[in-house]
Design a protein around this motif. Structure first.
Motif, PDB file in Angstrom:
ATOM      1  N   PRO A 137       0.812  -1.221   0.000  1.00 35.07           N
ATOM      2  CA  PRO A 137       0.000   0.000   0.000  1.00 35.07           C
ATOM      3  C   PRO A 137       0.842   1.266   0.000  1.00 35.07           C
ATOM      4  O   PRO A 137       2.011   1.290   0.388  1.00 35.07           O
ATOM      5  N   GLN A 138       0.216   2.345  -0.438  1.00 33.71           N
ATOM      6  CA  GLN A 138       0.852   3.649  -0.526  1.00 33.71           C
ATOM      7  C   GLN A 138      -0.188   4.708  -0.229  1.00 33.71           C
ATOM      8  O   GLN A 138      -1.385   4.421  -0.165  1.00 33.71           O
ATOM      9  N   ALA A 139       0.280   5.935  -0.044  1.00 35.11           N
ATOM     10  CA  ALA A 139      -0.635   7.023   0.320  1.00 35.11           C
ATOM     11  C   ALA A 139      -1.741   7.189  -0.707  1.00 35.11           C
ATOM     12  O   ALA A 139      -2.874   7.557  -0.367  1.00 35.11           O
ATOM     13  N   GLU A 140      -1.424   6.884  -1.978  1.00 31.10           N
ATOM     14  CA  GLU A 140      -2.421   7.061  -3.041  1.00 31.10           C
ATOM     15  C   GLU A 140      -3.517   6.002  -3.008  1.00 31.10           C
ATOM     16  O   GLU A 140      -4.458   6.067  -3.804  1.00 31.10           O
ATOM     17  N   ASP A 141      -3.426   5.029  -2.097  1.00 29.10           N
ATOM     18  CA  ASP A 141      -4.534   4.090  -1.903  1.00 29.10           C
ATOM     19  C   ASP A 141      -5.648   4.692  -1.043  1.00 29.10           C
ATOM     20  O   ASP A 141      -6.650   4.029  -0.779  1.00 29.10           O
ATOM     21  N   SER A 142      -5.464   5.892  -0.610  1.00 26.67           N
ATOM     22  CA  SER A 142      -6.460   6.573   0.224  1.00 26.67           C
ATOM     23  C   SER A 142      -7.164   7.649  -0.601  1.00 26.67           C
ATOM     24  O   SER A 142      -6.517   8.454  -1.271  1.00 26.67           O
ATOM     25  N   PRO A 143      -8.506   7.716  -0.584  1.00 26.85           N
ATOM     26  CA  PRO A 143      -9.370   6.822   0.202  1.00 26.85           C
ATOM     27  C   PRO A 143      -9.590   5.455  -0.434  1.00 26.85           C
ATOM     28  O   PRO A 143      -9.906   4.500   0.256  1.00 26.85           O
ATOM     29  N   ASN A 144      -9.470   5.344  -1.771  1.00 31.71           N
ATOM     30  CA  ASN A 144      -9.734   4.063  -2.428  1.00 31.71           C
ATOM     31  C   ASN A 144      -8.579   3.658  -3.329  1.00 31.71           C
ATOM     32  O   ASN A 144      -7.930   4.502  -3.956  1.00 31.71           O
ATOM     33  N   THR A 145      -8.346   2.369  -3.396  1.00 37.01           N
ATOM     34  CA  THR A 145      -7.344   1.807  -4.297  1.00 37.01           C
ATOM     35  C   THR A 145      -7.746   2.048  -5.746  1.00 37.01           C
ATOM     36  O   THR A 145      -8.927   2.022  -6.090  1.00 37.01           O
ATOM     37  N   ARG A 146      -6.749   2.252  -6.608  1.00 36.33           N
ATOM     38  CA  ARG A 146      -7.018   2.571  -8.013  1.00 36.33           C
ATOM     39  C   ARG A 146      -6.956   1.314  -8.883  1.00 36.33           C
ATOM     40  O   ARG A 146      -6.040   0.512  -8.760  1.00 36.33           O
ATOM     41  N   THR A 147      -7.912   1.207  -9.782  1.00 38.65           N
ATOM     42  CA  THR A 147      -8.002   0.014 -10.627  1.00 38.65           C
ATOM     43  C   THR A 147      -6.907  -0.055 -11.678  1.00 38.65           C
ATOM     44  O   THR A 147      -6.640  -1.129 -12.223  1.00 38.65           O
ATOM     45  N   ASN A 148      -6.282   1.084 -11.994  1.00 40.09           N
ATOM     46  CA  ASN A 148      -5.250   1.025 -13.033  1.00 40.09           C
ATOM     47  C   ASN A 148      -3.999   0.296 -12.540  1.00 40.09           C
ATOM     48  O   ASN A 148      -3.294  -0.336 -13.321  1.00 40.09           O
ATOM     49  N   LEU A 149      -3.724   0.376 -11.255  1.00 41.02           N
ATOM     50  CA  LEU A 149      -2.549  -0.285 -10.692  1.00 41.02           C
ATOM     51  C   LEU A 149      -2.913  -1.632 -10.071  1.00 41.02           C
ATOM     52  O   LEU A 149      -2.164  -2.602 -10.215  1.00 41.02           O
ATOM     53  N   ALA A 150      -4.028  -1.689  -9.395  1.00 39.74           N
ATOM     54  CA  ALA A 150      -4.454  -2.932  -8.733  1.00 39.74           C
ATOM     55  C   ALA A 150      -5.210  -3.794  -9.739  1.00 39.74           C
ATOM     56  O   ALA A 150      -6.433  -3.935  -9.695  1.00 39.74           O
ATOM     57  N   ALA A 151      -4.470  -4.354 -10.690  1.00 37.99           N
ATOM     58  CA  ALA A 151      -5.079  -5.142 -11.760  1.00 37.99           C
ATOM     59  C   ALA A 151      -4.171  -6.304 -12.110  1.00 37.99           C
ATOM     60  O   ALA A 151      -2.946  -6.226 -11.968  1.00 37.99           O
ATOM     61  N   SER A 152      -4.783  -7.375 -12.572  1.00 38.03           N
ATOM     62  CA  SER A 152      -4.034  -8.552 -12.991  1.00 38.03           C
ATOM     63  C   SER A 152      -4.855  -9.289 -14.037  1.00 38.03           C
ATOM     64  O   SER A 152      -6.089  -9.206 -14.047  1.00 38.03           O
ATOM     65  N   SER A 153      -4.160 -10.017 -14.926  1.00 34.24           N
ATOM     66  CA  SER A 153      -4.898 -10.665 -16.002  1.00 34.24           C
ATOM     67  C   SER A 153      -4.111 -11.831 -16.576  1.00 34.24           C
ATOM     68  O   SER A 153      -2.920 -12.003 -16.309  1.00 34.24           O
ATOM     69  N   PHE A 154      -4.796 -12.629 -17.367  1.00 37.75           N
ATOM     70  CA  PHE A 154      -4.147 -13.614 -18.222  1.00 37.75           C
ATOM     71  C   PHE A 154      -4.887 -13.649 -19.548  1.00 37.75           C
ATOM     72  O   PHE A 154      -6.032 -13.202 -19.659  1.00 37.75           O
ATOM     73  N   PHE A 155      -4.191 -14.143 -20.567  1.00 38.86           N
ATOM     74  CA  PHE A 155      -4.750 -14.203 -21.916  1.00 38.86           C
ATOM     75  C   PHE A 155      -4.877 -15.657 -22.346  1.00 38.86           C
ATOM     76  O   PHE A 155      -3.993 -16.485 -22.077  1.00 38.86           O
ATOM     77  N   LEU A 156      -5.951 -15.961 -23.021  1.00 37.35           N
ATOM     78  CA  LEU A 156      -6.137 -17.220 -23.718  1.00 37.35           C
ATOM     79  C   LEU A 156      -6.110 -16.887 -25.200  1.00 37.35           C
ATOM     80  O   LEU A 156      -6.995 -16.180 -25.694  1.00 37.35           O
ATOM     81  N   THR A 157      -5.092 -17.368 -25.896  1.00 37.42           N
ATOM     82  CA  THR A 157      -4.877 -16.880 -27.260  1.00 37.42           C
ATOM     83  C   THR A 157      -4.533 -18.037 -28.194  1.00 37.42           C
ATOM     84  O   THR A 157      -3.898 -19.012 -27.775  1.00 37.42           O
ATOM     85  N   PRO A 158      -4.964 -17.955 -29.458  1.00 38.68           N
ATOM     86  CA  PRO A 158      -4.705 -19.057 -30.392  1.00 38.68           C
ATOM     87  C   PRO A 158      -3.212 -19.342 -30.532  1.00 38.68           C
ATOM     88  O   PRO A 158      -2.400 -18.417 -30.656  1.00 38.68           O
ATOM     89  N   LEU A 159      -2.854 -20.616 -30.522  1.00 42.16           N
ATOM     90  CA  LEU A 159      -1.485 -21.058 -30.737  1.00 42.16           C
ATOM     91  C   LEU A 159      -1.509 -22.085 -31.868  1.00 42.16           C
ATOM     92  O   LEU A 159      -1.812 -23.256 -31.649  1.00 42.16           O
ATOM     93  N   ASN A 160      -1.269 -21.613 -33.062  1.00 44.43           N
ATOM     94  CA  ASN A 160      -1.347 -22.457 -34.258  1.00 44.43           C
ATOM     95  C   ASN A 160      -2.733 -23.072 -34.417  1.00 44.43           C
ATOM     96  O   ASN A 160      -2.890 -24.084 -35.116  1.00 44.43           O
ATOM     97  N   TYR A 161      -3.709 -22.464 -33.772  1.00 38.37           N
ATOM     98  CA  TYR A 161      -5.085 -22.960 -33.894  1.00 38.37           C
ATOM     99  C   TYR A 161      -5.601 -22.719 -35.307  1.00 38.37           C
ATOM    100  O   TYR A 161      -6.347 -23.515 -35.865  1.00 38.37           O
ATOM    101  N   PHE A 162      -5.199 -21.585 -35.869  1.00 42.44           N
ATOM    102  CA  PHE A 162      -5.574 -21.235 -37.232  1.00 42.44           C
ATOM    103  C   PHE A 162      -4.350 -21.378 -38.146  1.00 42.44           C
ATOM    104  O   PHE A 162      -3.233 -21.621 -37.684  1.00 42.44           O
ATOM    105  N   ASP A 163      -4.574 -21.169 -39.422  1.00 34.76           N
ATOM    106  CA  ASP A 163      -3.476 -21.201 -40.387  1.00 34.76           C
ATOM    107  C   ASP A 163      -2.806 -19.844 -40.531  1.00 34.76           C
ATOM    108  O   ASP A 163      -1.696 -19.758 -41.060  1.00 34.76           O
ATOM    109  N   ALA A 164      -3.483 -18.803 -40.081  1.00 32.26           N
ATOM    110  CA  ALA A 164      -2.957 -17.441 -40.159  1.00 32.26           C
ATOM    111  C   ALA A 164      -3.795 -16.577 -39.230  1.00 32.26           C
ATOM    112  O   ALA A 164      -4.735 -17.059 -38.582  1.00 32.26           O
ATOM    113  N   ASP A 165      -3.480 -15.284 -39.162  1.00 38.65           N
ATOM    114  CA  ASP A 165      -4.200 -14.360 -38.293  1.00 38.65           C
ATOM    115  C   ASP A 165      -5.612 -14.124 -38.826  1.00 38.65           C
ATOM    116  O   ASP A 165      -5.786 -13.549 -39.904  1.00 38.65           O
ATOM    117  N   VAL A 166      -6.616 -14.533 -38.055  1.00 36.72           N
ATOM    118  CA  VAL A 166      -7.999 -14.408 -38.523  1.00 36.72           C
ATOM    119  C   VAL A 166      -8.554 -13.008 -38.329  1.00 36.72           C
ATOM    120  O   VAL A 166      -9.653 -12.709 -38.812  1.00 36.72           O
TER     121      VAL A 166
END
Length: 858
Positions: free
Chosen positions: A752-781
């Motif tokens: 945490p940091q002072a900028e978490d007050s009063p509320n935490t910001r979604t731009n920094l407190a974010a996480s993700s993963f990607f599910l992406t084609p891997l040779n699923y197609f013959d080229a970029d669809v």
């Protein structure tokens, strides 16, 4: 803005093009003519909008805008745009989505309706069942009562048979999972039952549902919250006798009166193995954002069993001094041996406004901030389709059913792209938050938020803020021991421009220069679990990629700041700290790549040194470079995974028996996105075995109907002997060309940091993963998209470049006005299915914040 529902567009309205006013000229084919007309039309439109906007600004505040207008407009400047006769703009197409066409009419994962839960409750209450049930809204801890009812998802083979052959197979039979608290038993316990088939009739039966758990029953001390004031009988005995002393020590008290200035919160887990139910109560100021106003006063209480008269105080801690009773604490206070906390500025209850979301009065105005910001408008009409009855959404080749449950909220099912199933199930499983500190509250806290119900904690979204104005909203229904809750804006769906092309290149040979728009479809829900807000996003892209993103906001679980807390957080106020903690959120991803038989592939890179006969003498005979290695992981025991250092590798599910045109197995990769973390602390008794999945970035197991989820509601209070032990999923089975499930984590190490007050910001407190084609197609669809442009070099130097926009040029029309802002709130129903009286804000607050804010009421 579309309303919360939708209607099919009228016949003749495709929903994708604007209806022009009669007499408007059609677009001509030659690019030069179209470009000339578009350029002059856009210049005219700019002038028209400029005049309209300036007039509106003058109407809002003439004095404030006079200087701005004088600097930016003059009649001469406007005249340069007025180069052609005025054309009338048509009204934009309807803001309602066209009707979708799901693969099958009935959603096999649909939630139970209010009337269905009523009929199930009545069937269970029939004396013929022999359950001796008390109504949930009248029950006490020592009663038998229905705690929860929700739909039980069908077996995958039955769902697929119906979805793939809806004209041949009937929809799977529907069943309900019913949780009953057996508080009246000699040894109270909690049990799940399977009730069905539905609707209730002569064939309906019930049986214990144990095959999906690793325990036969759930200890009563690990139960879910039963009444919103469960701890009140004990705290009402403990706190009023201390009121005068707490007023003197830190200016607050809890007497059970409406104007109490202290509220409590109990930490978890409350038990290790179900043999007890105990927790630390932390006291805070009763002010907006109480989580940021701790007073450094704690009580360790025992509320095991069902008899409140047996509950008791075990310890009391004030300013790091431990007392075994209230009497010992009072004695130290009166004889002067109590070490008092120093007076500090923000201990003044009147100085608590900093923890609200009100705009600070001392803030300087930002330039032009009085103007509303940009908003998205689909000038050609919405490009996604919705079947509200089936809870089905389609967009740009994507299609999916939506599900919703009490424990974790929104889930996605039968996700298809370009008519092929990619994912059978994509659903959040659990969210942990493990804290650190030098006080009884932070150091003992390890939340598993499924306990509270992240689905029942979903809130109606704020139009124009949580989702764009033109978003389409869908409702969700959840049920508890008091009745049913329906939220009309539980889910929002919208398309937006990612503001960057998904592909592009500047080139000079024919066919090299161009770009494709990076449009995305977002499906979102927001859960507010006590102090924290979780934004669940599923983001679909036109190349076949899905981003699963979790963002956090809301209030920190603040601790009392003092020098002894150094290293465990950061001071954000004189007496408040943001405490160090980890968030880890687990998702189930049941990928089906070209069928249900898949294998787990690990692809990595490593450095190598090689020699070749053609190397030049100037550089020596060796080259150091990197090389790809591919390994199939064949045993479940080897599939508890972390990403390699420097992210030099990754994991994917591929189908060895289905190959693309180039002879490579078709697959989907699981790519880390923002903040690919796992839990820091391993071995803590408070997370010993109830969240083993959090130790990894991901894990892959062989799919089984008995291994439906990585967690459950009761795991929070059973870290030593959990109802679901994730490690037991991994028992040495072969994973080659089997139906596999990936369990993928996102999260953040929250320093945490002072900028978490009063509320935490979604731009920094974010996480993700990607599910992406891997040779699923013959080229970029994504190259399929007509929302692209191809430029060609001029034949003559200095001439403009010609272009082909594939017939999809910008549309200009007048959008509907944004309706006046309105926030209605939740609709509740009693156990009889009838609408309940509207709740007050305080009643809604108690229901929402539960153990996170306990206010005494005598």
């Amino acid at each position: 803005m579309a309303p919360s529902g939708y209607e099919p567009l009228p016949k003749g309205d495709s929903g994708s093009t604007a209806e022009l006013e009669p007499g408007l000229p059609e677009r001509t084919a030659p690019h030069a003519s179209r470009r000339f007309r578009s350029r002059h039309f856009l210049l005219f439109l700019a002038a028209l909008l400029g005049l309209t906007g300036i007039s509106a600004l003058y109407g809002l505040d003439t004095a404030r805008h006079t200087s701005y207008a004088s600097q930016h407009e003059s009649s001469a400047e406007l005249d340069q745009f007025d180069t052609r006769p005025t054309e009338r703009l048509s009204k934009c197409p309807s803001g309602l989505p066209p009707l979708a066409s799901p693969p099958a009419k009935i959603n096999p994962w649909a939630s139970l309706t209010v009337s269905e839960t009523v009929s199930i409750s009545e069937w269970l209450a029939d004396p013929a069942r022999g359950l001796n049930l008390t109504r949930g809204d009248k029950a006490v801890l020592s009663d038998d009562f229905i705690y929860h009812i929700e739909a039980y998802r069908p077996a995958k083979k039955d769902a697929l048979a119906y979805l793939d052959y809806p004209d041949t197979f009937r929809p799977p039979e529907r069943f309900a999972r019913v949780t009953i608290h057996h508080g009246a038993a000699a040894d109270p316990y909690v049990m799940d039952y399977l009730v069905g088939p539905l609707p209730v009739g002569e064939k309906t039966k019930m049986r214990e549902l144990t095959e999906i758990y690793h325990r036969a029953s759930i200890p009563y001390n690990a139960r879910g919250f039963t009444t919103l004031g469960e701890l009140t009988p004990l705290l009402a005995q403990l706190m009023p006798p201390l009121a005068d002393v707490t007023e003197d020590l830190f200016g607050g008290s809890a007497r059970g009166l409406p104007n109490d200035t202290l509220v409590g919160a109990i930490m978890a887990p409350l038990s290790f193995d179900g043999s007890f139910r105990r927790g630390w109560v932390s006291w805070r100021r009763n002010t907006p954002g109480p989580w940021l106003h701790p007073v450094n006063f704690f009580q360790y209480v025992d509320f095991s069993g069902t008899d409140p008269s047996q509950w008791k105080l075990l310890k009391l801690v004030y300013n790091h001094q431990v007392f075994n009773s209230s009497e010992a604490f009072l004695a130290a206070y009166h004889d002067g041996t109590l070490k008092r906390l120093p007076e500090r500025p923000d201990q003044d209850p009147a100085a608590g406004g900093w923890s609200t979301r009100k705009r600070p009065e001392t803030s300087a105005a930002r330039d032009l901030d009085y103007l509303p910001g940009p908003r998205s408008v689909s000038f050609g009409g919405l490009r996604f389709r919705v079947d509200r009855a089936a809870q089905y959404v389609s967009w740009m080749g994507w299609g999916m059913y939506l599900g919703f449950d009490r424990d974790m909220g929104l889930s996605l099912w039968d996700i298809r792209f370009k008519n092929e199933r990619i994912i059978y199930e994509l659903a959040p499983q659990e969210a942990i938050a493990q804290y650190a500190g030098n006080d009884p509250m932070q150091t003992t806290t390890a939340w598993l938020d499924r306990f509270f119900g992240m689905g029942s904690a979903v809130r109606d979204m704020i139009p124009g803020y949580d989702c764009p104005h033109e978003a389409v909203y869908l409702p969700a229904t959840t049920h508890n021991f008091e009745g049913s809750i329906v939220r009309s804006r539980a889910i929002c769906i919208f398309e937006h421009d990612a503001a960057r092309p998904i592909t592009r290149h500047t080139g000079y040979s024919e066919g090299e220069f161009g770009a494709t728009h990076g449009y995305q479809l977002v499906i979102r829900s927001i859960s507010t679990v006590g102090n924290y807000d979780y934004l669940f996003d599923y983001i679909f892209q036109i190349d076949g990629t899905i981003e699963v993103r979790l963002s956090a906001s809301g209030y920190l679980q603040g601790g009392y700041w003092e020098p002894a807390q150094e290293g465990y957080g950061t001071a954000i106020r004189e007496t408040t700290m943001g405490s160090l903690h980890d968030h880890v959120i687990n998702y189930k991803v049941d990928l089906d790549i070209a069928g249900t038989k898949n294998s787990l592939l690990f692809t990595s890179t490593a450095q190598e040194t090689i020699t070749q006969p053609w190397f030049e003498d100037d550089w020596g005979s060796e080259v150091i470079q990197q090389k790809i290695s591919k390994t199939f992981i064949e045993n479940e025991d080897d599939a508890l995974l972390k990403f390699p250092p420097n992210l030099q590798g990754g994991y994917s599910l591929v189908n060895k028996d289905a190959k693309n045109r180039w002879g490579i197995p078709r697959g989907y990769a699981i790519h880390p996105g923002y903040s690919p973390i796992h839990n820091t602390v391993v071995g803590s008794k408070r997370l010993l075995n109830n969240a083993n999945w959090a130790r990894y970035n991901l894990a892959v197991s062989k799919r089984k109907e008995t291994e439906r989820s990585s967690s459950c509601q009761w795991n929070l209070n059973l870290p030593g002997d959990p109802v679901i032990d994730f490690h037991k999923f991994f028992d040495g089975e072969n994973m080659t060309q089997e139906d596999l499930v990936a369990w993928v984590n996102v999260g953040m190490h929250h320093l945490p940091q002072a900028e978490d007050s009063p509320n935490t910001r979604t731009n920094l407190a974010a996480s993700s993963f990607f599910l992406t084609p891997l040779n699923y197609f013959d080229a970029d669809v994504s190259m399929d998209s007509k929302n692209s442009i191809l430029l060609s070099a001029p034949k003559k130097a200095g001439d403009p470049w010609s272009f082909d926009d594939y017939g999809v040029a910008p549309v200009n029309c007048i959008p509907d006005s944004v309706p006046p802002f309105e926030y209605v709130g939740v609709q509740t129903y009693g156990l009889d299915g009838k609408p309940a009286a509207p709740a007050t804000a305080e009643e809604m607050r108690k229901s929402a914040e539960l153990y996170h804010r306990i206010k005494l009421e005598l």
